[in-house]
Write a protein that holds these residues in place. Structure first.
Motif, mmCIF file in Angstrom:
data_model
loop_
_atom_site.group_PDB
_atom_site.id
_atom_site.type_symbol
_atom_site.label_atom_id
_atom_site.label_comp_id
_atom_site.label_asym_id
_atom_site.label_seq_id
_atom_site.Cartn_x
_atom_site.Cartn_y
_atom_site.Cartn_z
ATOM 1 N N PRO A 172 20.444 85.035 57.478
ATOM 2 C CA PRO A 172 21.769 85.397 57.996
ATOM 3 C C PRO A 172 22.357 84.359 58.939
ATOM 4 N N GLU A 173 21.502 83.523 59.547
ATOM 5 C CA GLU A 173 22.035 82.495 60.444
ATOM 6 C C GLU A 173 22.961 81.523 59.711
ATOM 7 N N ILE A 174 22.765 81.376 58.384
ATOM 8 C CA ILE A 174 23.622 80.467 57.623
ATOM 9 C C ILE A 174 25.057 80.976 57.594
ATOM 10 N N LEU A 175 25.225 82.292 57.624
ATOM 11 C CA LEU A 175 26.572 82.865 57.620
ATOM 12 C C LEU A 175 27.339 82.503 58.883
ATOM 13 N N LEU A 176 26.635 82.119 59.923
ATOM 14 C CA LEU A 176 27.253 81.873 61.227
ATOM 15 C C LEU A 176 27.505 80.397 61.490
ATOM 16 N N GLU A 177 27.161 79.539 60.546
ATOM 17 C CA GLU A 177 27.267 78.101 60.754
ATOM 18 C C GLU A 177 28.574 77.564 60.192
ATOM 19 N N ALA B 29 32.650 77.259 62.780
ATOM 20 C CA ALA B 29 31.520 78.125 63.119
ATOM 21 C C ALA B 29 32.000 79.379 63.848
ATOM 22 N N LEU B 30 32.927 79.200 64.783
ATOM 23 C CA LEU B 30 33.448 80.350 65.524
ATOM 24 C C LEU B 30 34.161 81.324 64.590
ATOM 25 N N VAL B 31 34.952 80.809 63.670
ATOM 26 C CA VAL B 31 35.648 81.683 62.712
ATOM 27 C C VAL B 31 34.635 82.476 61.895
ATOM 28 N N ARG B 32 33.583 81.815 61.440
ATOM 29 C CA ARG B 32 32.564 82.525 60.660
ATOM 30 C C ARG B 32 31.864 83.588 61.497
ATOM 31 N N GLN B 33 31.632 83.293 62.740
ATOM 32 C CA GLN B 33 30.977 84.279 63.606
ATOM 33 C C GLN B 33 31.870 85.490 63.837
ATOM 34 N N LEU B 34 33.189 85.273 63.960
ATOM 35 C CA LEU B 34 34.108 86.402 64.089
ATOM 36 C C LEU B 34 34.155 87.212 62.789
ATOM 37 N N LEU B 35 34.126 86.527 61.644
ATOM 38 C CA LEU B 35 34.074 87.238 60.367
ATOM 39 C C LEU B 35 32.780 88.047 60.240
ATOM 40 N N ALA B 36 31.675 87.477 60.731
ATOM 41 C CA ALA B 36 30.400 88.200 60.703
ATOM 42 C C ALA B 36 30.474 89.465 61.550
ATOM 43 N N ALA B 37 31.182 89.405 62.683
ATOM 44 C CA ALA B 37 31.357 90.600 63.517
ATOM 45 C C ALA B 37 32.138 91.671 62.760
ATOM 46 N N VAL B 38 33.160 91.244 61.996
ATOM 47 C CA VAL B 38 33.918 92.198 61.182
ATOM 48 C C VAL B 38 33.020 92.799 60.097
ATOM 49 N N LEU B 39 32.180 91.958 59.488
ATOM 50 C CA LEU B 39 31.248 92.450 58.473
ATOM 51 C C LEU B 39 30.305 93.488 59.062
ATOM 52 N N LEU B 40 29.792 93.241 60.245
ATOM 53 C CA LEU B 40 28.912 94.214 60.890
ATOM 54 C C LEU B 40 29.638 95.529 61.136
ATOM 55 N N LEU B 41 30.905 95.449 61.529
ATOM 56 C CA LEU B 41 31.689 96.667 61.740
ATOM 57 C C LEU B 41 31.859 97.425 60.430
ATOM 58 N N ARG B 42 32.141 96.714 59.348
ATOM 59 C CA ARG B 42 32.279 97.360 58.044
ATOM 60 C C ARG B 42 30.968 98.035 57.617
ATOM 61 N N ILE B 43 29.859 97.322 57.813
ATOM 62 C CA ILE B 43 28.552 97.891 57.465
ATOM 63 C C ILE B 43 28.326 99.204 58.208
#
Length: 351
Positions: free
Chosen positions: A59-64, A71-85
């Motif tokens: 999962p760290e690859i999703l944040l790079e 990288a920051l944009v991907r990390q914000l998208l990952a936060a949205v993904l976690l919310l959806r999950i």
């Protein structure tokens, strides 16, 4: 009325030429299973399409990202993904490839990775020696072999006294120790090292250790399948002197090419030796030395391994079916999963 297929979103994108073969073979094996649709990762697929299960690998690859902003944009998208999950209660299946977080990651990355861990419904471990937190629901699915992957790649004639290392070169893989130990080998020995170093400094260090020793060949770049098979098949012994070795695709690649390996002595490699035979998986304790390399070659000459190692426990048809079973298990209610986890016979796929 026909039931709709199970839709699984993987955390890896469409394969490229440099994609880890494990990922490619896993995707193919899952796609061959009935009533399953596999989707590869894109942020559109992750955030805007329907799927029943998400399967995380690294999962760290999703944040790079190639730049700090990306990288920051991907990390914000990952936060949205976690919310959806969380909102949709989507089961998360996680394969435990590595035991520790990667070095050099920031606070936000650590926070998001911890949240992915908390969201995980079921963990897949690649061997039974993988430690997991108490109470964690797990299933063991052994890493598949590479025989089919390399089937049509030409092999070279084995060279007596040839040692080899192949694969990505990182500091923990300890290639420097191999080159240093080899320098004291007899004149008829040779060493071939192939793979891309993680930094220019590491590449320079390895080249400096090799010096002008004509017995040492260095291919310090990403290896094509043809290059990898050429290096491995020409070797009498593949040496993988990792400081830490838990899930090694390189070991299985060498065994899939019918070449014995020399690896550190630990629980994982002892279990692999029991599976395929001690003569295929040679082990050493402590630091790698010239004496260890010389003695292992002498032992191989005196008692070569049998024709092929037994990798029947790692057929991809079984690996694919086992993953689909894990996804369906993750979709079960928590009470049903708890009952399965407490049953006398744990789920293990290794035949």
């Amino acid at each position: 009325m026909t039931a709709r297929p199970l839709v699984v979103l993987q955390s890896f994108p469409d394969p490229r030429p440099t994609t880890n073969p494990y990922i490619v073979m896993l995707a193919e094996a899952i796609r061959r299973q009935p009533d399953v649709v596999l989707r590869t990762f894109s942020w559109r697929n992750a955030l805007l399409t329907r799927y029943d299960v998400i399967h995380l690998h690294w999962p760290e690859i999703l944040l790079e990202g190639r730049t700090p902003l990306r990288a920051l944009v991907r990390q914000l998208l990952a936060a949205v993904l976690l919310l959806r999950i969380a909102l949709l209660r989507t089961p998360v299946v996680r394969t435990v490839h590595n035991l520790e977080l990667p070095d050099g990651i920031g606070r936000l990355q650590r926070f998001l990775l911890a949240r992915f861990d908390r969201a995980t419904t079921l963990r897949i471990v690649l061997n039974e020696q993988t430690p997991v937190p108490p109470g964690t629901e797990t299933v063991t699915i052994l890493h598949g072999h590479y025989r089919d992957w390399f089937r049509d790649v030409p092999r070279r004639q084995q060279v007596d006294g040839r040692l080899a290392y192949f694969g990505l070169i990182r500091r923990y893989k300890n290639v420097q120790a191999l080159v240093s130990a080899f320098s004291g080998m007899p004149p008829d020995a040779s060493l071939q090292v192939g793979g891309r170093p993680s930094t220019p400094e590491l590449a320079a260090e390895i080249a400096g250790l090799a010096g002008d020793d004509e017995r040492i060949g260095l291919t310090l770049e990403f290896l094509s399948d043809e290059q990898l098979v050429g290096i491995a098949s020409a070797a009498q012994l593949v040496v993988l002197p990792y400081r830490e070795m838990h899930n090694s695709g390189g070991t299985l690649a060498a065994l899939s090419l019918d070449r014995p390996v020399l690896v550190p002595d630990n629980e994982v490699n002892r279990a692999l030796a029991r599976e395929v035979g001690d003569r295929w998986v040679r082990r050493y304790a402590g630091a790698l030395t010239t004496e260890t390399l010389d003695q292992t070659l002498a032992d191989l000459r005196a008692e070569p391994p049998p024709r092929r190692p037994d990798l029947s426990a790692r057929e991809w048809s079984t690996v694919g079916a086992a993953h689909v079973d894990a996804y369906r298990r993750a979709l079960e209610p928590a009470s049903a999963r708890s009952a399965a986890a407490s049953a006398p016979q744990p789920r293990r796929y290794s035949w």
